[in-house]
Design an enzyme around this catalytic site. Structure first.
Site, mmCIF file in Angstrom:
data_model
loop_
_atom_site.group_PDB
_atom_site.id
_atom_site.type_symbol
_atom_site.label_atom_id
_atom_site.label_comp_id
_atom_site.label_asym_id
_atom_site.label_seq_id
_atom_site.Cartn_x
_atom_site.Cartn_y
_atom_site.Cartn_z
ATOM 1 N N GLU A 76 13.148 -15.668 -2.668
ATOM 2 C CA GLU A 76 12.198 -14.565 -2.564
ATOM 3 C C GLU A 76 10.988 -14.902 -3.416
ATOM 4 O O GLU A 76 11.118 -15.204 -4.610
ATOM 5 C CB GLU A 76 12.817 -13.242 -3.028
ATOM 6 C CG GLU A 76 11.847 -12.076 -2.871
ATOM 7 C CD GLU A 76 12.420 -10.744 -3.324
ATOM 8 O OE1 GLU A 76 11.971 -9.721 -2.789
ATOM 9 O OE2 GLU A 76 13.293 -10.735 -4.206
ATOM 10 N N GLU A 101 9.261 -15.014 -9.570
ATOM 11 C CA GLU A 101 8.367 -13.929 -9.984
ATOM 12 C C GLU A 101 7.788 -14.275 -11.354
ATOM 13 O O GLU A 101 8.542 -14.535 -12.291
ATOM 14 C CB GLU A 101 9.136 -12.604 -10.036
ATOM 15 C CG GLU A 101 8.370 -11.432 -10.624
ATOM 16 C CD GLU A 101 7.071 -11.165 -9.883
ATOM 17 O OE1 GLU A 101 5.986 -11.323 -10.492
ATOM 18 O OE2 GLU A 101 7.130 -10.802 -8.684
ATOM 19 N N ASP A 151 0.383 -10.277 -2.847
ATOM 20 C CA ASP A 151 -0.940 -9.795 -3.251
ATOM 21 C C ASP A 151 -1.926 -10.041 -2.114
ATOM 22 O O ASP A 151 -2.097 -11.176 -1.661
ATOM 23 C CB ASP A 151 -1.394 -10.535 -4.512
ATOM 24 C CG ASP A 151 -2.572 -9.861 -5.195
ATOM 25 O OD1 ASP A 151 -3.460 -9.342 -4.467
ATOM 26 O OD2 ASP A 151 -2.623 -9.848 -6.429
ATOM 27 N N LYS A 155 -10.504 -8.607 -1.543
ATOM 28 C CA LYS A 155 -11.926 -8.955 -1.549
ATOM 29 C C LYS A 155 -12.118 -10.304 -0.847
ATOM 30 O O LYS A 155 -11.367 -11.249 -1.090
ATOM 31 C CB LYS A 155 -12.457 -9.031 -2.979
ATOM 32 C CG LYS A 155 -12.472 -7.677 -3.682
ATOM 33 C CD LYS A 155 -13.046 -7.790 -5.091
ATOM 34 C CE LYS A 155 -13.057 -6.421 -5.770
ATOM 35 N NZ LYS A 155 -13.589 -6.506 -7.161
ATOM 36 N N THR A 219 10.522 0.406 -0.516
ATOM 37 C CA THR A 219 10.300 0.346 -1.960
ATOM 38 C C THR A 219 9.203 1.318 -2.386
ATOM 39 O O THR A 219 8.450 1.853 -1.564
ATOM 40 C CB THR A 219 9.890 -1.073 -2.372
ATOM 41 O OG1 THR A 219 8.635 -1.392 -1.742
ATOM 42 C CG2 THR A 219 10.944 -2.088 -1.952
ATOM 43 N N LYS A 220 9.109 1.518 -3.691
ATOM 44 C CA LYS A 220 8.053 2.363 -4.246
ATOM 45 C C LYS A 220 6.686 1.833 -3.839
ATOM 46 O O LYS A 220 5.780 2.594 -3.491
ATOM 47 C CB LYS A 220 8.189 2.404 -5.782
ATOM 48 C CG LYS A 220 7.140 3.259 -6.472
ATOM 49 C CD LYS A 220 7.358 3.243 -7.980
ATOM 50 C CE LYS A 220 6.298 4.072 -8.692
ATOM 51 N NZ LYS A 220 6.494 4.041 -10.178
#
Length: 241
Positions: A76, A101, A151, A155, A219-220
């Site tokens: 992941e 992560e 992410d 921009k 998920t949140k």
């Protein structure tokens, strides 16, 4: 895998005159301060659940050794605070799950979530995911790969930092075992379009936009996207060659 001289990891590269080399990375290293809950989880579970960054400098790194068993490897990329990680780990005890992560408080919280889920098949590491895939994960070896809500770098001038581009897709596809799935999700419509364009063009992959993957928990982070009326797009691509 690279069994020669260990290549410098991101954030460890310097110019000839000793200045840190500016790199285009797919993430930023956010704050490292733990909440009391995160600190407690780190103290309780990091010794068993976290692979130290320095450990990956060993070119003969053994995943079976770190997991304590031989099992298919799932990776992941960017699991955040581990909501999906914990649910998937509990549902898939047959897999060794490597969570890549870089945000340490997120890893600390994920450790607690995984423990609460009763899962013991997850190991986290904070080293750059693309470096790990290139140098420490063998070609044709990953059973599943998950990239949920990377992410978006929304921009335009930052689009070069998005994880899903042609070069990175080729690397990731090469590490999947034949028949293995790469599952993705995003709540940014233009990133979803980019993902489809890039992944459709990768000759090792076949797939596209799919119905929401039932095994992926809401998920949140996803709920925030829905609250802002953003469309959630799930994609699934399979290694075909």
């Amino acid at each position: 895998m690279n069994h020669g001289v260990t290549p410098a990891r991101p954030h460890h590269k310097f110019t000839e005159d000793g200045r840190r080399l500016r790199e285009v990375l797919t993430y930023t290293r956010r704050g490292s301060r733990f909440s009391p809950r995160q600190q407690a989880a780190w103290d309780a579970y990091a010794d068993d659940g976290v692979i130290p960054d320095d450990a990956v400098d060993d070119p003969d790194l053994s995943w079976a050794q770190w997991f304590g068993r031989e099992a298919p490897l799932a990776v992941e990329i960017g699991g955040g605070v581990g909501e999906a990680t914990a649910a998937l780990a509990a549902a898939r005890p047959d897999l060794n799950i490597l969570g890549l992560e870089v945000w340490r408080p997120g890893v600390a919280e994920a450790l607690g979530r995984v423990a609460e889920a009763g899962a013991t098949n997850v190991r986290f590491c904070g080293v750059d995911a693309l470096w790990m895939l290139e140098h420490r994960i063998a070609p044709d070896s990953i059973a599943e790969l998950w990239t949920f809500f990377p992410d978006p770098w929304h921009k335009t001038r930052h689009h070069k930092r998005r994880l899903v581009n042609a070069e990175n897709a080729a690397l990731i596809a090469s590490r999947l075992a034949p028949g293995a799935w790469w599952r993705l999700a995003t709540d940014w419509a233009d990133y979803a379009e980019q993902m489809v364009e890039v992944l459709d063009a990768e000759p090792l992959l076949a797939g596209g936009v799919v119905e929401r993957w039932a095994e992926r928990p809401v998920t949140k982070f996803e709920r925030k996207g829905l609250a802002k009326e953003r469309t959630i797009t799930d994609l699934a691509y399979r290694r075909v060659i």
